[in-house]
Design a protein around this motif. Structure first.
Motif, mmCIF file in Angstrom:
data_model
loop_
_atom_site.group_PDB
_atom_site.id
_atom_site.type_symbol
_atom_site.label_atom_id
_atom_site.label_comp_id
_atom_site.label_asym_id
_atom_site.label_seq_id
_atom_site.Cartn_x
_atom_site.Cartn_y
_atom_site.Cartn_z
ATOM 1 N N SER A 298 23.601 38.256 19.445
ATOM 2 C CA SER A 298 24.756 38.808 18.751
ATOM 3 C C SER A 298 25.262 37.830 17.699
ATOM 4 C CB SER A 298 25.881 39.127 19.745
ATOM 5 O OG SER A 298 27.085 39.381 19.072
ATOM 6 N N GLU A 299 25.383 38.297 16.463
ATOM 7 C CA GLU A 299 25.862 37.429 15.383
ATOM 8 C C GLU A 299 27.279 36.949 15.669
ATOM 9 O OE1 GLU A 299 26.741 37.612 10.570
ATOM 10 O OE2 GLU A 299 25.523 39.156 11.523
ATOM 11 N N ARG A 300 28.103 37.835 16.245
ATOM 12 C CA ARG A 300 29.487 37.450 16.532
ATOM 13 C C ARG A 300 29.541 36.330 17.560
ATOM 14 N NH1 ARG A 300 33.389 38.665 20.237
ATOM 15 N NH2 ARG A 300 32.021 40.085 21.356
ATOM 16 N N LEU A 301 28.724 36.427 18.598
ATOM 17 C CA LEU A 301 28.743 35.412 19.637
ATOM 18 C C LEU A 301 28.084 34.113 19.182
ATOM 19 C CD1 LEU A 301 28.009 37.513 22.842
ATOM 20 C CD2 LEU A 301 30.178 36.604 22.055
ATOM 21 N N GLN A 302 27.175 34.195 18.238
ATOM 22 C CA GLN A 302 26.550 32.989 17.728
ATOM 23 C C GLN A 302 27.515 32.169 16.884
ATOM 24 O OE1 GLN A 302 23.114 34.526 15.731
ATOM 25 N NE2 GLN A 302 21.794 34.346 17.526
ATOM 26 N N ASN A 303 28.617 32.772 16.477
ATOM 27 C CA ASN A 303 29.631 32.071 15.691
ATOM 28 C C ASN A 303 30.941 31.967 16.464
ATOM 29 O OD1 ASN A 303 28.364 31.702 12.866
ATOM 30 N ND2 ASN A 303 27.892 33.822 13.394
ATOM 31 N N ARG B 258 35.122 23.334 19.155
ATOM 32 C CA ARG B 258 33.851 23.312 19.879
ATOM 33 C C ARG B 258 33.055 24.602 19.656
ATOM 34 N NH1 ARG B 258 33.364 19.463 23.850
ATOM 35 N NH2 ARG B 258 35.226 18.217 24.322
ATOM 36 N N ARG B 259 31.785 24.439 19.306
ATOM 37 C CA ARG B 259 30.893 25.589 19.236
ATOM 38 C C ARG B 259 30.680 26.104 20.656
ATOM 39 N NH1 ARG B 259 27.736 27.630 15.314
ATOM 40 N NH2 ARG B 259 25.914 28.860 15.935
ATOM 41 N N SER B 260 30.732 27.440 20.837
ATOM 42 C CA SER B 260 30.816 27.994 22.191
ATOM 43 C C SER B 260 29.804 29.106 22.448
ATOM 44 C CB SER B 260 32.226 28.541 22.432
ATOM 45 O OG SER B 260 33.211 27.578 22.157
ATOM 46 N N GLU C 73 19.408 25.938 30.935
ATOM 47 C CA GLU C 73 18.307 26.630 30.276
ATOM 48 C C GLU C 73 18.706 27.072 28.866
ATOM 49 O OE1 GLU C 73 14.964 29.941 31.633
ATOM 50 O OE2 GLU C 73 16.970 29.980 32.521
ATOM 51 N N ALA C 74 19.921 27.590 28.729
ATOM 52 C CA ALA C 74 20.397 28.048 27.422
ATOM 53 C C ALA C 74 20.647 26.879 26.476
ATOM 54 C CB ALA C 74 21.676 28.864 27.599
ATOM 55 N N HIS C 75 21.077 25.746 27.024
ATOM 56 C CA HIS C 75 21.400 24.588 26.188
ATOM 57 C C HIS C 75 20.165 24.038 25.472
ATOM 58 C CE1 HIS C 75 23.160 20.570 25.203
ATOM 59 N NE2 HIS C 75 24.217 21.335 24.999
ATOM 60 N N LYS C 76 18.988 24.336 26.011
ATOM 61 C CA LYS C 76 17.746 23.908 25.365
ATOM 62 C C LYS C 76 17.475 24.718 24.100
ATOM 63 C CE LYS C 76 15.661 22.648 29.821
ATOM 64 N NZ LYS C 76 14.598 22.989 30.815
ATOM 65 N N GLN C 77 18.099 25.912 24.010
ATOM 66 C CA GLN C 77 17.872 26.789 22.864
ATOM 67 C C GLN C 77 19.032 26.816 21.884
ATOM 68 O OE1 GLN C 77 16.318 30.725 23.730
ATOM 69 N NE2 GLN C 77 15.748 30.125 25.796
ATOM 70 N N TYR C 78 20.261 26.638 22.395
ATOM 71 C CA TYR C 78 21.439 26.775 21.556
ATOM 72 C C TYR C 78 22.251 25.485 21.578
ATOM 73 C CZ TYR C 78 20.235 31.567 22.819
ATOM 74 O OH TYR C 78 19.570 32.736 23.063
ATOM 75 N N SER C 79 22.962 25.273 20.477
ATOM 76 C CA SER C 79 23.844 24.122 20.394
ATOM 77 C C SER C 79 25.262 24.574 20.709
ATOM 78 C CB SER C 79 23.788 23.517 18.986
ATOM 79 O OG SER C 79 24.749 22.494 18.839
ATOM 80 N N PHE C 80 25.810 24.160 21.858
ATOM 81 C CA PHE C 80 27.179 24.544 22.214
ATOM 82 C C PHE C 80 27.841 23.431 23.008
ATOM 83 C CE2 PHE C 80 24.376 26.322 25.479
ATOM 84 C CZ PHE C 80 24.956 25.874 26.660
ATOM 85 N N PHE D 277 26.151 17.104 32.189
ATOM 86 C CA PHE D 277 26.430 16.933 30.762
ATOM 87 C C PHE D 277 27.423 15.814 30.470
ATOM 88 C CE2 PHE D 277 24.910 21.316 31.131
ATOM 89 C CZ PHE D 277 23.961 21.352 30.118
ATOM 90 N N GLY D 278 27.860 15.110 31.499
ATOM 91 C CA GLY D 278 28.733 13.959 31.280
ATOM 92 C C GLY D 278 30.065 14.300 30.638
ATOM 93 N N GLY D 279 30.540 15.512 30.842
ATOM 94 C CA GLY D 279 31.823 15.916 30.278
ATOM 95 C C GLY D 279 31.751 16.369 28.836
ATOM 96 N N GLU D 280 30.558 16.429 28.249
ATOM 97 C CA GLU D 280 30.408 16.848 26.852
ATOM 98 C C GLU D 280 30.578 18.355 26.676
ATOM 99 O OE1 GLU D 280 30.064 14.898 24.120
ATOM 100 O OE2 GLU D 280 30.508 13.311 25.577
ATOM 101 N N ILE D 281 30.419 19.109 27.755
ATOM 102 C CA ILE D 281 30.613 20.559 27.696
ATOM 103 C C ILE D 281 31.864 20.923 28.484
ATOM 104 C CG2 ILE D 281 29.699 22.805 28.384
ATOM 105 C CD1 ILE D 281 26.957 21.871 27.748
ATOM 106 N N THR D 282 32.806 21.565 27.825
ATOM 107 C CA THR D 282 34.031 22.021 28.472
ATOM 108 C C THR D 282 33.919 23.510 28.794
ATOM 109 O OG1 THR D 282 35.025 22.397 26.295
ATOM 110 C CG2 THR D 282 35.450 20.276 27.352
ATOM 111 N N TRP D 283 34.902 24.036 29.512
ATOM 112 C CA TRP D 283 34.808 25.442 29.901
ATOM 113 C C TRP D 283 36.190 26.062 30.079
ATOM 114 C CZ3 TRP D 283 36.233 26.794 35.122
ATOM 115 C CH2 TRP D 283 36.450 25.694 35.962
ATOM 116 N N SER D 284 36.229 27.374 29.979
ATOM 117 C CA SER D 284 37.447 28.140 30.228
ATOM 118 C C SER D 284 37.089 29.336 31.090
ATOM 119 C CB SER D 284 38.081 28.599 28.911
ATOM 120 O OG SER D 284 37.150 29.342 28.137
ATOM 121 N N SER D 285 38.081 29.898 31.767
ATOM 122 C CA SER D 285 37.782 30.983 32.706
ATOM 123 C C SER D 285 39.008 31.864 32.903
ATOM 124 C CB SER D 285 37.327 30.403 34.052
ATOM 125 O OG SER D 285 38.418 29.761 34.700
#
Length: 386
Positions: free
Chosen positions: A59-64, A76-78, A120-127, A155-163
């Motif tokens: 999805s173009e929207r989700l890629q941005n 942060r890119r998400s 697995e996704a992190h190997k393909q996308y930068s987020f 990830f040593g805290g380099e990836i944050t999250w929301s829920s």
């Protein structure tokens, strides 16, 4: 038309109508506008068989997609994904109640699988941030803690999250919030819904107004952004309950919340919900399955109707965009200014502007006749707003 394997043109709609009937639990509208339902079957795909939803992330929207991290001061890119289905609760207005009535109310992939999906996704996308789009991510405390800890270690805290969470589940994790923040939690979308106890009971929320305030305070104390799910108006409502909603926003410190949506939300009457069933019985009618009634037209109390009509037609529609634009312009000026005096002036002005939806609605509740008992207004007048 679409081409089949023999390269003969086949009318697409005929193909769909002929074959959808073989799919259990399907509902669709034909080319003639008729609604069809197939046979019902109690089937659920076990969570262990779910595919990684991030592998086909086209999805173009989700890629941005981006997340503004105020704690770390960066954008942060998400990515966004859902790791569970349904909700264990049974809020009377929520469409999930209807969706889950023939199966388990909540099912989720385990924490290890979820983290593996992300790796697995992190190997393909930068987020650098993950939006967990679950209806209620905090259902199982042990799962949340395991997910957060494993994500942090990998990830040593380099990836944050929301829920997302409802109040009761959030409060069960209250003592763990400082650790979750350290491990990357930045925002929780809270299903508060109301600041009126009678409304909460009507919605079958199974919490108190104090619980709602405690949950918001817990997030605020730990510097976690609050996403506020809130219903200011509903069809079966008294003016007193609108005032209680406003008092709740004041007491919970939410009068300067960035979004104004919660001031204008009205309850939607979704198919299959207890609220809709009760309304149909009360009115002696049956809504069409594919129709979503206009909630505004269903407001029963005359005072509430007068308040809602004035608030939407004479404030929200003509002025809300201008109000939001003014706030945005001030924020931009503040970011570029080097004058402490100008920064202070614009910051105070934005506080005043952010309070405007509250003040307008509060004023409408005080001025629409004397048919119901109203608050004195002292709570509002004597509370510091800066």
């Amino acid at each position: 038309p679409t081409k089949n394997t023999n390269k003969n043109l086949t009318p697409k709609q005929i193909f769909i109508d002929n074959h959808l009937q073989d799919i259990p639990n399907a509902v669709w509208i034909s080319a003639t506008g008729k609604t069809y339902e197939t046979y019902k079957q109690k089937i659920q795909l076990p969570a262990t068989e779910w595919e990684n939803p991030l592998l086909e992330y086209c999805s173009e929207r989700l890629q941005n997609l981006y997340f503004t991290d105020r704690r770390d001061g960066k954008k942060r890119r998400s990515i966004a994904l859902t790791s569970s289905r349904g909700c264990p609760l049974a809020c009377s207005f929520c469409a999930i109640v209807a969706a889950d009535k023939d199966g388990p109310k909540w099912r989720a992939v385990d924490a290890t699988t979820l983290v593996n999906w992300i790796v697995e996704a992190h190997k393909q996308y930068s987020f650098e941030h993950i939006y967990m789009m679950d209806a209620n991510f905090f259902v199982r405390k042990d799962r949340v803690l395991e997910f957060s800890e494993k994500l942090y270690k990998l990830f040593g805290g380099e990836i944050t999250w929301s829920s997302s969470s409802t109040v009761g589940y959030l409060l069960k994790l209250r003592t763990e919030l400082p650790k979750l923040v350290t491990q990357g939690l930045r925002l929780v979308e809270m299903g508060i819904e109301s600041g009126s106890q009678t409304q909460l009971d009507y919605m079958n929320k199974r919490v108190t107004v104090k619980n709602n305030i405690d949950a918001i305070r817990a997030l605020q104390i730990n510097g976690i952004d609050v996403g506020l799910d809130f219903i200011m108006f509903y069809h079966d409502q008294q003016k007193r309950e609108i005032i209680e909603n406003l008092s709740f926003l004041l007491n919970s410190g939410m009068t300067e919340h960035e979004s104004f949506d919660h001031y204008f939300n009205i309850m939607m009457i979704y198919p299959g919900t207890p609220v809709r069933d009760n309304l149909e019985r009360k009115m002696g009618i049956k809504f069409n399955l594919i129709d979503l009634p206009n909630s505004r037209q269903l407001i029963e109390n005359q005072e509430v109707k007068e308040i809602y009509d004035a608030y939407i037609d004479y404030f929200a529609k003509p002025l809300l965009n201008s109000l939001e634009n003014a706030i945005s312009i001030n924020i931009e000026k503040i970011s570029q200014s080097t004058s402490p005096r100008e920064i202070a002036h614009l910051s105070l002005l934005n506080i005043y502007l952010r309070h405007m939806p509250f003040k307008i609605l509060w004023g409408l509740c005080q001025r629409t006749g004397e048919r119901t008992v109203i608050f004195t207004g002292k709570e509002f007048q004597h509370t510091p707003l800066s």
